[in-house]
Design a protein around this motif. Structure first.
Motif, PDB file in Angstrom:
ATOM      1  N   LEU A  14      45.630  14.516  48.970  1.00  0.00           N
ATOM      2  CA  LEU A  14      45.560  13.371  48.060  1.00  0.00           C
ATOM      3  C   LEU A  14      46.566  12.289  48.433  1.00  0.00           C
ATOM      4  N   TYR A  15      47.637  12.698  49.069  1.00  0.00           N
ATOM      5  CA  TYR A  15      48.717  11.750  49.355  1.00  0.00           C
ATOM      6  C   TYR A  15      49.308  12.077  50.725  1.00  0.00           C
ATOM      7  N   PRO A  16      48.535  11.825  51.777  1.00  0.00           N
ATOM      8  CA  PRO A  16      49.051  12.100  53.120  1.00  0.00           C
ATOM      9  C   PRO A  16      50.081  11.068  53.525  1.00  0.00           C
ATOM     10  N   ARG A  17      51.290  11.533  53.848  1.00  0.00           N
ATOM     11  CA  ARG A  17      52.362  10.619  54.216  1.00  0.00           C
ATOM     12  C   ARG A  17      52.837  10.810  55.648  1.00  0.00           C
ATOM     13  N   ARG A  18      52.428  11.914  56.261  1.00  0.00           N
ATOM     14  CA  ARG A  18      52.842  12.163  57.638  1.00  0.00           C
ATOM     15  C   ARG A  18      51.760  11.668  58.582  1.00  0.00           C
ATOM     16  N   ASP A  19      52.200  11.091  59.706  1.00  0.00           N
ATOM     17  CA  ASP A  19      51.192  10.546  60.614  1.00  0.00           C
ATOM     18  C   ASP A  19      50.316  11.655  61.201  1.00  0.00           C
ATOM     19  N   TYR A  49      50.065   4.578  46.926  1.00  0.00           N
ATOM     20  CA  TYR A  49      51.356   5.207  47.175  1.00  0.00           C
ATOM     21  C   TYR A  49      52.137   4.336  48.151  1.00  0.00           C
ATOM     22  N   TYR A  50      53.440   4.253  47.938  1.00  0.00           N
ATOM     23  CA  TYR A  50      54.261   3.385  48.765  1.00  0.00           C
ATOM     24  C   TYR A  50      55.559   4.073  49.160  1.00  0.00           C
ATOM     25  N   ALA A  51      56.035   3.689  50.323  1.00  0.00           N
ATOM     26  CA  ALA A  51      57.387   4.075  50.709  1.00  0.00           C
ATOM     27  C   ALA A  51      58.365   3.321  49.820  1.00  0.00           C
ATOM     28  N   ASP A  52      59.490   3.930  49.537  1.00  0.00           N
ATOM     29  CA  ASP A  52      60.483   3.288  48.661  1.00  0.00           C
ATOM     30  C   ASP A  52      60.924   1.938  49.216  1.00  0.00           C
ATOM     31  N   SER A  53      60.958   1.816  50.524  1.00  0.00           N
ATOM     32  CA  SER A  53      61.464   0.593  51.143  1.00  0.00           C
ATOM     33  C   SER A  53      60.555  -0.617  50.920  1.00  0.00           C
ATOM     34  N   VAL A  54      59.289  -0.372  50.556  1.00  0.00           N
ATOM     35  CA  VAL A  54      58.367  -1.502  50.374  1.00  0.00           C
ATOM     36  C   VAL A  54      57.843  -1.604  48.954  1.00  0.00           C
ATOM     37  N   LYS A  55      58.179  -0.652  48.127  1.00  0.00           N
ATOM     38  CA  LYS A  55      57.678  -0.636  46.752  1.00  0.00           C
ATOM     39  C   LYS A  55      58.081  -1.905  46.030  1.00  0.00           C
ATOM     40  N   GLY A  56      57.106  -2.533  45.370  1.00  0.00           N
ATOM     41  CA  GLY A  56      57.361  -3.770  44.654  1.00  0.00           C
ATOM     42  C   GLY A  56      57.182  -5.017  45.498  1.00  0.00           C
ATOM     43  N   ARG A  57      57.077  -4.842  46.818  1.00  0.00           N
ATOM     44  CA  ARG A  57      56.896  -5.987  47.706  1.00  0.00           C
ATOM     45  C   ARG A  57      55.535  -5.943  48.406  1.00  0.00           C
ATOM     46  N   PHE A  58      55.048  -4.751  48.712  1.00  0.00           N
ATOM     47  CA  PHE A  58      53.776  -4.596  49.429  1.00  0.00           C
ATOM     48  C   PHE A  58      52.714  -4.061  48.476  1.00  0.00           C
ATOM     49  N   VAL A  83      54.074   3.666  55.294  1.00  0.00           N
ATOM     50  CA  VAL A  83      54.290   2.462  54.490  1.00  0.00           C
ATOM     51  C   VAL A  83      53.550   2.561  53.157  1.00  0.00           C
ATOM     52  N   ALA A  84      52.244   2.820  53.223  1.00  0.00           N
ATOM     53  CA  ALA A  84      51.445   2.848  52.001  1.00  0.00           C
ATOM     54  C   ALA A  84      50.142   3.598  52.255  1.00  0.00           C
ATOM     55  N   ALA A  85      49.549   4.090  51.166  1.00  0.00           N
ATOM     56  CA  ALA A  85      48.252   4.756  51.250  1.00  0.00           C
ATOM     57  C   ALA A  85      47.459   4.455  49.995  1.00  0.00           C
TER      58      ALA A  85
END
Length: 125
Positions: A104-109, A59-68, A48-50
């Protein structure tokens, strides 16, 4: 060792807002990249975000960018996720996680070392 405890989940109508909190134990909180993930029923856990260890990069997932919005408070050893304009598709268990490595930008769990127990967010239509 880091222990993470999430709070702030609940039931909200579409278009509403929630603020999730994650309280971290340990003196090295400031050295971790902190992230939020979510897992909806029947789906894989997704990023979702980091926020960087300094708090200067987010950093944000595209699905939440601008909202979260993700933020962190070093004095309180906490990280937050402000969620606005919620949609039914945001319904999931939300997890806070800490990355102790050098990415710097870990996106994988798989890149995260410590996890909270999760908090349920339900958005009704």
């Amino acid at each position: 060792q880091v222990q993470l405890v999430e709070s702030g989940g609940g039931l909200v109508q579409a278009g509403g807002s929630l603020r999730l909190s994650c309280a971290a134990s340990g003196r090295t909180f400031s050295s971790y990249v902190m992230g939020w993930f979510r897992q909806a029923p029947g789906k894989e856990r997704e990023f979702v975000a980091a926020i960087s260890w300094s708090g200067g990069r987010t950093y944000y997932a595209d699905s939440v960018k601008g909202r979260f919005t993700i933020s962190r408070d070093y004095a309180k050893n906490s990280v937050y996720l402000q969620m606005n304009s919620l949609e039914p598709e945001d319904t999931a268990v939300y997890y806070c996680a800490a990355h102790a490595g050098g990415s710097l930008y870990p996106r994988r769990d798989q890149e995260y070392d410590y996890w909270g127990q999760g908090t349920q967010v339900t958005v009704s239509s």
